[in-house]
Design an enzyme around this catalytic site. Sequence first.
Site, PDB file in Angstrom:
ATOM      1  N   ALA A 122      32.407  38.871  29.318  1.00 54.66           N
ATOM      2  CA  ALA A 122      32.956  38.380  30.332  1.00 54.66           C
ATOM      3  C   ALA A 122      34.350  38.662  31.066  1.00 54.66           C
ATOM      4  O   ALA A 122      34.933  39.195  30.082  1.00 54.66           O
ATOM      5  CB  ALA A 122      32.858  36.617  30.193  1.00 54.66           C
ATOM      6  N   ASP A 123      34.551  38.342  32.349  1.00 52.11           N
ATOM      7  CA  ASP A 123      35.622  38.646  32.740  1.00 52.11           C
ATOM      8  C   ASP A 123      36.075  37.345  34.045  1.00 52.11           C
ATOM      9  O   ASP A 123      35.024  37.096  34.617  1.00 52.11           O
ATOM     10  CB  ASP A 123      35.590  40.035  33.456  1.00 52.11           C
ATOM     11  CG  ASP A 123      37.087  40.224  34.067  1.00 52.11           C
ATOM     12  OD1 ASP A 123      37.936  40.497  33.076  1.00 52.11           O
ATOM     13  OD2 ASP A 123      37.485  40.623  35.268  1.00 52.11           O
ATOM     14  N   THR A 124      37.115  37.213  33.964  1.00 54.03           N
ATOM     15  CA  THR A 124      37.543  36.090  34.856  1.00 54.03           C
ATOM     16  C   THR A 124      38.686  36.565  35.537  1.00 54.03           C
ATOM     17  O   THR A 124      39.764  37.022  35.094  1.00 54.03           O
ATOM     18  CB  THR A 124      37.862  34.931  34.186  1.00 54.03           C
ATOM     19  OG1 THR A 124      36.914  34.239  33.322  1.00 54.03           O
ATOM     20  CG2 THR A 124      38.224  33.522  35.054  1.00 54.03           C
TER      21      THR A 124
END
Length: 268
Positions: A122-124
């Site tokens: 994931a990347d935010t």
Amino acid sequence: MAVNRHASAPAEPPPSYETAAQPPSAKALLLRAPLPLDLPVINSLRNKRVILASASPRRKQLLAQIGLTNLEVIPSPVPENLPKSLSPFEYVLQTATQKAMHVYSSQIDNAKLGEPAIVIAADTVVVSHAGQVLEKPRSEAEHIGMLKMLRTSGFHRVFTGVVVMAPLASARDPGYALESTVEETTVRFGRDISDEMLLAYVRTREGADKVGGYGIQGIGAILVEKIEGSWDNVVGLPLRATLGLIEKALVSGEEELEDEFATAEEED
């Protein structure tokens, strides 16, 4: 004689940003474990390799809440240096895909542990009302300025890209199932938040290791007036969407194997 009922301020200054940005110890992350979800998709992963391609303790905690407690944490060393000219949607999706692909490729032929059942990445990013992608604050002054800007601008958006990969049981190219999604949440800070409150929050250093400079799951909740969308997306991993991706990736693998068997029977 008057009694001072107010606690005195801490005598020591808050820790430096370098110290505050270090991941907390395992002991500090101990939580009361919830009962695991009795779902086929979760049960099918018991005693299998489930890899989280992220060093984020918050993502690990969120996955533990749905019963994925025996995670292997293998952060991807791939630099997050895609051009900021990409849209936030494209940026988080491509970054999460790179992380998943790198860790999956490094572990698929692991002779000692075997192939992973799934890899989750994931990347935010946090994007201001004006479209600026916000990084982690590097100093107290920058941190205060960042939070003041979020207070003044009215609202900001949080994007998280999630990618789940699973090996296919068949030999069909490319040999894996890949499912992905991007979640968007709008967050509004209270316009009546005082400078005194912002400074007090900054000096807790809770937000020193977080893009956008605050943690909605902690003390930072006092800054938030309203959100539209998934709360856990702001924390760093939208659980409902992630669970859906896991199920789709595992089902894809089963369907590929069934199709291969059917093709073989037709050829016979």
